[in-house]
Motif scaffolding. Structure first.
Motif, PDB file in Angstrom:
ATOM      1  N   LYS A  62      65.562  56.378  56.979  1.00 41.10           N
ATOM      2  CA  LYS A  62      66.248  55.897  58.187  1.00 41.10           C
ATOM      3  C   LYS A  62      65.243  55.553  59.268  1.00 41.10           C
ATOM      4  CE  LYS A  62      70.573  58.353  57.468  1.00 41.10           C
ATOM      5  NZ  LYS A  62      71.439  59.458  57.932  1.00 41.10           N
ATOM      6  N   ALA A  63      64.183  56.343  59.393  1.00 38.67           N
ATOM      7  CA  ALA A  63      63.173  56.082  60.421  1.00 38.67           C
ATOM      8  C   ALA A  63      62.424  54.793  60.123  1.00 38.67           C
ATOM      9  CB  ALA A  63      62.205  57.260  60.497  1.00 38.67           C
ATOM     10  N   ASP A  65      63.552  52.230  58.368  1.00 35.79           N
ATOM     11  CA  ASP A  65      64.446  51.079  58.423  1.00 35.79           C
ATOM     12  C   ASP A  65      64.997  50.818  59.811  1.00 35.79           C
ATOM     13  OD1 ASP A  65      64.150  50.563  55.746  1.00 35.79           O
ATOM     14  OD2 ASP A  65      65.884  51.777  55.138  1.00 35.79           O
ATOM     15  N   ALA A  66      64.511  51.520  60.811  1.00 34.68           N
ATOM     16  CA  ALA A  66      65.013  51.355  62.167  1.00 34.68           C
ATOM     17  C   ALA A  66      64.605  49.991  62.712  1.00 34.68           C
ATOM     18  CB  ALA A  66      64.441  52.450  63.075  1.00 34.68           C
ATOM     19  N   PRO A  67      65.531  49.286  63.369  1.00 31.01           N
ATOM     20  CA  PRO A  67      65.190  47.972  63.943  1.00 31.01           C
ATOM     21  C   PRO A  67      64.281  48.147  65.169  1.00 31.01           C
ATOM     22  CG  PRO A  67      67.424  48.591  64.549  1.00 31.01           C
ATOM     23  CD  PRO A  67      66.917  49.649  63.605  1.00 31.01           C
ATOM     24  N   PHE A  68      63.388  47.203  65.304  1.00 27.72           N
ATOM     25  CA  PHE A  68      62.454  47.261  66.456  1.00 27.72           C
ATOM     26  C   PHE A  68      62.849  46.265  67.503  1.00 27.72           C
ATOM     27  CE2 PHE A  68      59.894  49.154  63.119  1.00 27.72           C
ATOM     28  CZ  PHE A  68      59.409  50.249  63.770  1.00 27.72           C
TER      29      PHE A  68
END
Length: 68
Positions: A62-63, A65-68
């Motif tokens: 999840k970390a 794949d987090a959007p920036f």
């Protein structure tokens, strides 16, 4: 005797006793080392268990794949 006076006397006695202790003996080091090794073994078994591994992989996934 007030609490403050009692506490001051207790603290003085504790410091005096602590000064007399010059360090751990060999048996205390041995017990401490065994306890640390046992704790490390238990922690290793917990971290490498299926449930914890899955949870860690999920959190890391999840970390990443987090959007920036």
């Amino acid at each position: 005797m007030t609490c403050k006076v009692w506490l001051r006397g207790w603290w003085r006695a504790w410091r005096t006793a602590a000064r007399r202790d010059e360090g751990m003996t060999t048996s205390e080091y041995a017990v401490g080392t065994i306890a640390a090794a046992a704790f490390a073994a238990v922690l290793y078994k917990i971290v490498t268990s299926g449930a914890v591994s899955g949870a860690l992989e999920s959190v890391i996934g999840k970390a990443l794949d987090a959007p920036f």
